[in-house]
Design a protein around this motif. Structure first.
Motif, PDB file in Angstrom:
ATOM      1  N   ASN A   1       4.875  -4.257  -0.325  1.00  0.00           N
ATOM      2  CA  ASN A   1       5.465  -3.598  -1.488  1.00  0.00           C
ATOM      3  C   ASN A   1       4.428  -3.338  -2.576  1.00  0.00           C
ATOM      4  OD1 ASN A   1       7.865  -3.759  -0.124  1.00  0.00           O
ATOM      5  ND2 ASN A   1       8.764  -5.356  -1.401  1.00  0.00           N
ATOM      6  N   SER A   2       3.325  -4.086  -2.542  1.00  0.00           N
ATOM      7  CA  SER A   2       2.212  -3.835  -3.463  1.00  0.00           C
ATOM      8  C   SER A   2       1.314  -2.708  -2.978  1.00  0.00           C
ATOM      9  CB  SER A   2       1.370  -5.114  -3.626  1.00  0.00           C
ATOM     10  OG  SER A   2       2.133  -6.188  -4.126  1.00  0.00           O
ATOM     11  N   GLY A   3       1.509  -2.265  -1.728  1.00  0.00           N
ATOM     12  CA  GLY A   3       0.666  -1.213  -1.163  1.00  0.00           C
ATOM     13  C   GLY A   3      -0.659  -1.719  -0.640  1.00  0.00           C
ATOM     14  N   ILE A   4      -0.819  -3.031  -0.562  1.00  0.00           N
ATOM     15  CA  ILE A   4      -2.089  -3.592  -0.084  1.00  0.00           C
ATOM     16  C   ILE A   4      -2.169  -3.511   1.436  1.00  0.00           C
ATOM     17  CG2 ILE A   4      -3.506  -5.690  -0.009  1.00  0.00           C
ATOM     18  CD1 ILE A   4      -2.147  -6.416  -2.739  1.00  0.00           C
ATOM     19  N   ALA A   5      -1.113  -3.933   2.111  1.00  0.00           N
ATOM     20  CA  ALA A   5      -0.991  -3.673   3.549  1.00  0.00           C
ATOM     21  C   ALA A   5      -0.205  -2.371   3.700  1.00  0.00           C
ATOM     22  CB  ALA A   5      -0.264  -4.819   4.235  1.00  0.00           C
ATOM     23  N   ASN A   6      -0.743  -1.392   4.410  1.00  0.00           N
ATOM     24  CA  ASN A   6      -0.119  -0.060   4.411  1.00  0.00           C
ATOM     25  C   ASN A   6       0.181   0.498   5.794  1.00  0.00           C
ATOM     26  OD1 ASN A   6      -2.684   0.545   5.296  1.00  0.00           O
ATOM     27  ND2 ASN A   6      -3.233   1.852   3.582  1.00  0.00           N
ATOM     28  N   GLY A   7       0.194  -0.365   6.809  1.00  0.00           N
ATOM     29  CA  GLY A   7       0.660   0.041   8.128  1.00  0.00           C
ATOM     30  C   GLY A   7       1.956  -0.676   8.438  1.00  0.00           C
ATOM     31  N   MET A   8       2.598  -0.328   9.527  1.00  0.00           N
ATOM     32  CA  MET A   8       3.876  -0.944   9.858  1.00  0.00           C
ATOM     33  C   MET A   8       3.675  -2.344  10.413  1.00  0.00           C
ATOM     34  SD  MET A   8       6.934   0.309  12.371  1.00  0.00           S
ATOM     35  CE  MET A   8       6.378  -0.621  13.797  1.00  0.00           C
ATOM     36  N   THR A   9       4.271  -3.343   9.769  1.00  0.00           N
ATOM     37  CA  THR A   9       4.165  -4.726  10.219  1.00  0.00           C
ATOM     38  C   THR A   9       5.076  -4.974  11.411  1.00  0.00           C
ATOM     39  OG1 THR A   9       3.639  -5.491   7.990  1.00  0.00           O
ATOM     40  CG2 THR A   9       4.450  -7.132   9.540  1.00  0.00           C
TER      41      THR A   9
END
Length: 565
Positions: free
Chosen positions: A267-275
């Motif tokens: 939600n912070s945009g730090i991880a930006n691929g699909m988990t």
């Protein structure tokens, strides 16, 4: 010859003749052998009296031809069902929802009107597939990245209109978020352009969404309000690099913190691929392949723990996981961007997750840089490496895995010919995950549907970063008694989910009414609004009757049925 309900043979023949005058006789299909090609390959109603089948098909080549076809259908009150490529297997394929409708096959409208490398967008027709657009970008040598779905043989437009999900850099959003501007043929034959496209001579219809006045684009998703014949899709500059890391936690109760921290990072945009979430001690993650599945099922000690009625003993699983260094839960985190930036992003996320006692982190495959070398591309879709779809590369890999999985689940005399996925949206928290596992396990066993060992390790899909999609798989066969049981189970799941506040975001065509019915807040106010719009835009009720449970006024009995389910 099959006739649409309520249409005389004379009127139907007149309509067919007029279709031929518009598109050419060779693009109108009325022979049974031809119309059978428009069956739903995964239909659980196969060869049953209520199987959805087309009376005829017509394949236009242009927006103008679509307009003329709509006018002819209004003239003779012929029901028509439009689709882009009909590749949405598991959701109804190209078969009409209202039995006996003419199908409007848009596959010939497969022009890529524009690809703009500098401004990062494309404008396409409905017959353009994910493969088509990707290969066009590659052939032109453009350094562009497109959002990827799987399998990639489907329509760019069709997938977006049905809220298909992206795997790459817009994690948390469906593919319709990338659309910008549409041309829509209304059921009356009128043509409407939305957004900036409504301004004559506008040159930025694929860059600015809104234009002026109410924003209407969304009402043409999952609806029967019009036929989209052109759409802008916003792209991105090619990624510089991709990397992924996997987090393992050792205890059953660690799921709460695992999801909480992942939500913070995405939600912070730090991880930006699909988990991808998983439970290594209860089953492989989706995408790990049949080799991983067979190896998992070969663990005899673990299988003894999992073969139990209800949830397996979490303490026994924790002990086994510790002994085998497997982890109880896992989260595969992905990053796209400049190489140094994503290294820092992974480091930040890793430190957050390592606050969970006993957690550990590993790199998942090598860092991938773009453009890909032949050696890098050859490694994709192999164990320990990224899947093509995660890098924005089209693939049919999911079908290969699904086919092998279906074969493994098949019983003698009940060979799987497809699948249905019940796919409710649930809150993104551990309490909801564990609750839905228990609820759906009970629902399936109550309906005497076999539940595979490892059911409680099946984690929801993280297609949307602020909600989970919990997939419950059901087999489709050619055995009517088996299919009937699966259909009843699906309907039961819809009701059970709704009782817990969970509804589907997408469903197979034969369940549209049942799913729409549970969205009944304020005495079905949402459906009432849908039907008001339907009757205004489609006064003769010709287009895709029954789509999303929306029926035209002249089919009052079907309207009443939705509310009485």
């Amino acid at each position: 010859m099959r006739l649409p309900t309520g249409v005389s043979e004379a009127d139907f023949k007149r309509a067919i003749d007029e279709f031929a005058q518009v598109v050419g006789k060779e693009w109108v299909f009325i022979d049974p052998e031809d119309t059978l090609l428009y069956r739903d390959s995964y239909s659980p109603l196969w060869d049953q009296p209520d199987e959805r089948q087309a009376s005829a098909a017509v394949a236009p080549d242009s927006t103008e031809q679509v307009q003329e076809i709509m006018r002819i259908c209004n003239k003779y009150k012929v029901p028509i069902f439009a689709f882009s490529t009909g590749k949405n297997l598991g959701y109804g394929g190209s078969a009409p929802i209202y039995n006996g409708s003419v199908v409007l096959d848009l596959k010939r409208m497969n022009r890529i009107i524009e690809i703009n490398e500098e401004k990062h967008y494309a404008i396409v027709e409905p017959g353009v597939t994910i493969f088509d657009l990707y290969h066009a970008i590659q052939e032109k040598g453009y350094r562009l990245s497109m959002e990827m779905m799987d399998p990639a043989w489907g329509s760019v437009i069709g997938n977006a209109l049905d809220h298909g999900c992206a795997h790459t850099t817009t994690y948390g959003r469906d593919r319709f978020h990338d659309h910008c501007g549409m041309d829509i043929v209304l059921p009356t034959g009128e043509l409407v352009s939305t957004g900036m496209g409504a301004l004559p001579n506008a040159t930025n219809s694929a860059e600015f969404h809104y234009g002026f006045g109410p924003y209407l684009d969304g009402i043409f998703t999952q609806s029967n309000f019009g036929v989209v014949t052109r759409m802008g899709m916003q792209l991105r500059p090619e990624h510089e690099a991709y990397r992924a890391g996997i987090i393992y936690v050792p205890k059953f109760e660690d799921l709460h913190r695992l999801i909480e921290i992942e939500s913070h990072c995405t939600n912070s945009g730090i991880a930006n691929g699909m988990t991808h979430f998983g439970s290594p001690v209860q089953g492989p993650m989706l995408g790990e392949g049949m080799g991983a599945m067979k190896a998992f099922m070969g663990r005899s000690e673990l299988m003894k723990i999992l073969h139990t009625q209800g949830r397996p003993d979490s303490k026994k699983l924790e002990i086994y996981a510790k002994k085998e260094k497997m982890g109880f839960w896992s989260a595969l985190i992905k990053f796209h961007g400049p190489k140094d930036v994503i290294a820092a992003q992974w480091d930040y996320c890793r430190q957050k997750f390592l606050d969970i006692p006993g957690a550990w982190a590993e790199d998942y495959g090598p860092v991938v840089t773009f453009p890909l070398s032949k050696e890098q591309e050859a490694q994709l879709n192999t164990p320990g490496h990224a899947e093509k779809v995660h890098l924005g590369i089209p693939s049919m890999n999911r079908f290969d895995f699904q086919a092998q999985f279906n074969e493994m689940r098949s019983k003698p005399g009940e060979v799987s010919t497809g699948h249905l996925f019940f796919a409710p949206v649930i809150p993104k928290d551990a309490q909801s995950v564990l609750k839905c596992q228990d609820v759906f396990y009970k629902a399936m066993t109550d309906m005497h549907i076999h539940v595979q060992p490892g059911h409680f390790g099946r984690m929801p899909m993280g297609w949307f970063n602020r909600s989970f999609i919990y997939l419950v798989p059901l087999n489709v066969t050619r055995v009517p008694s088996v299919n009937k049981k699966e259909v009843e189970a699906y309907k039961h799941l819809i009701k059970v989910a709704a009782e817990n506040g969970w509804g589907e975001y997408r469903t197979h065509a034969i369940f549209n009414d049942e799913v729409m019915n549970v969205y009944s807040e304020h005495d079905h106010a949402l459906l009432n609004l849908h039907e008001t719009i339907k009757d205004a835009l489609d006064p003769n009720g010709i287009l895709a009757a029954g789509k999303s449970g929306i029926w035209p006024k002249h089919l009052a009995a079907q309207r009443a049925r939705v509310r009485s389910l």
